[in-house]
Enzyme design. Structure first.
Site, PDB file in Angstrom:
ATOM      1  N   HIS A  23       1.130   4.375   7.243  1.00  0.00           N
ATOM      2  CA  HIS A  23       1.178   4.944   5.892  1.00  0.00           C
ATOM      3  C   HIS A  23       1.730   6.360   5.936  1.00  0.00           C
ATOM      4  CE1 HIS A  23      -1.967   1.762   5.754  1.00  0.00           C
ATOM      5  NE2 HIS A  23      -1.263   1.429   4.680  1.00  0.00           N
ATOM      6  N   SER A  31       0.808  -1.222   0.000  1.00  0.00           N
ATOM      7  CA  SER A  31       0.000   0.000   0.000  1.00  0.00           C
ATOM      8  C   SER A  31       0.840   1.269   0.000  1.00  0.00           C
ATOM      9  CB  SER A  31      -0.938   0.016   1.214  1.00  0.00           C
ATOM     10  OG  SER A  31      -0.191  -0.058   2.419  1.00  0.00           O
ATOM     11  N   ASP A  42      -1.084   7.742   9.797  1.00  0.00           N
ATOM     12  CA  ASP A  42      -1.844   6.855  10.672  1.00  0.00           C
ATOM     13  C   ASP A  42      -0.937   5.933  11.484  1.00  0.00           C
ATOM     14  OD1 ASP A  42      -0.900   5.098   8.763  1.00  0.00           O
ATOM     15  OD2 ASP A  42      -2.867   4.644   7.893  1.00  0.00           O
TER      16      ASP A  42
END
Length: 261
Positions: free
Chosen positions: A205, A11, A202
């Site tokens: 990320h 991600s 967060d």
């Protein structure tokens, strides 16, 4: 023919074109504007065990019409191996490093297997793209802000730890040394910034600051490596408008093509 830079990762790569957090992949694309096509092949949540199923597809992003492939599957097909300046980044580990006993256990991959998976990816990409494979850049997983990640996930404690992430970053560096690839120490670059909370949106990320650090670390590796072509080493794919002779348009483009070879 434009250089190709394929970004293969989880991600942190998938979100590399995010506008809101000034993604590192977007910055890379801007740096290579009109010189390289930056292709994002990020897969949110993936570990190296799952990503291993995609290596052939990712290597296929370097195919170009006209020249036969090397020794891998599909050898002899009418597609070329990589261009001399092509690059592939391999950026995994944030999910592999999830704790085996926590809520992220499905994503966990033991560190020895993680290292073996990375090594196999490098070998497979090189095999498939013979005789001119892309330059491989291994990027270490980043650290994690445990407090922020636990708060974001709503759990009493983080399912990822700073200590575990460092073990995977070290393993990535060891694989890079063994395989002779370029290496980007994202873990160290972010940790040395001194404020983890500034580098993540967060806890896991990247924030704008984190993306900036990753981009700058990657560009530093490219600049310092004799095997990687940076923006200053790659010609524009077409002449500047000011260099086009209105009375000899075709000749202007032919002259530029000669400079590229």
């Amino acid at each position: 023919m434009r250089q190709r830079i394929v970004l293969f990762g989880d991600s942190i790569t998938q979100r590399g074109f995010e506008i809101v957090h000034k993604g590192w992949a977007a910055a890379l694309s801007d740096a290579f504007s009109r010189k390289a096509d930056v292709i994002n092949r990020g897969y949110s949540g993936y570990n190296t065990r799952w990503a291993s199923q995609l290596v052939d597809s990712v290597a296929g992003e370097f195919e170009r019409p006209g020249v036969a492939l090397g020794r891998g599957e599909g050898a002899g097909a009418t597609t070329s191996a990589s261009g001399k300046d092509d690059i592939v980044t391999v950026f995994f580990g944030a999910n592999d490093a999830a704790l085996a006993t926590g809520t992220g256990s499905k994503q966990h991959v033991p560190v020895d297997e993680y290292a073996a998976n990375l090594a196999a990816m490098v070998d497979r990409i090189r095999e498939l793209r013979e005789p001119s494979p892309p330059a491989v850049v291994l990027i270490s997983p980043p650290p994690v802000d445990e407090r922020a990640w636990a708060e974001f996930t709503g759990e009493p404690s983080s399912n990822r730890t700073l200590e575990a992430s460092k073990k995977y970053a070290d393993a990535c560096q060891q694989v890079s040394a063994a395989k002779g690839t370029a290496f980007v120490d994202v873990w160290g670059s972010i940790y040395d910034h001194g404020q983890l909370s500034e580098c993540f949106n967060d806890g896991l990320h990247l924030s704008s600051k984190g993306n900036q650090i990753v981009f700058e670390a990657l560009m530093k590796t490219i600049a310092e490596s004799s095997h990687l072509a940076g923006p200053e080493d790659v010609p524009l794919d077409a002449p500047l408008w000011a260099d086009i002779d209105p009375l000899n348009i075709q000749g202007s483009f032919e002259d530029h093509s000669k400079k590229m070879t």
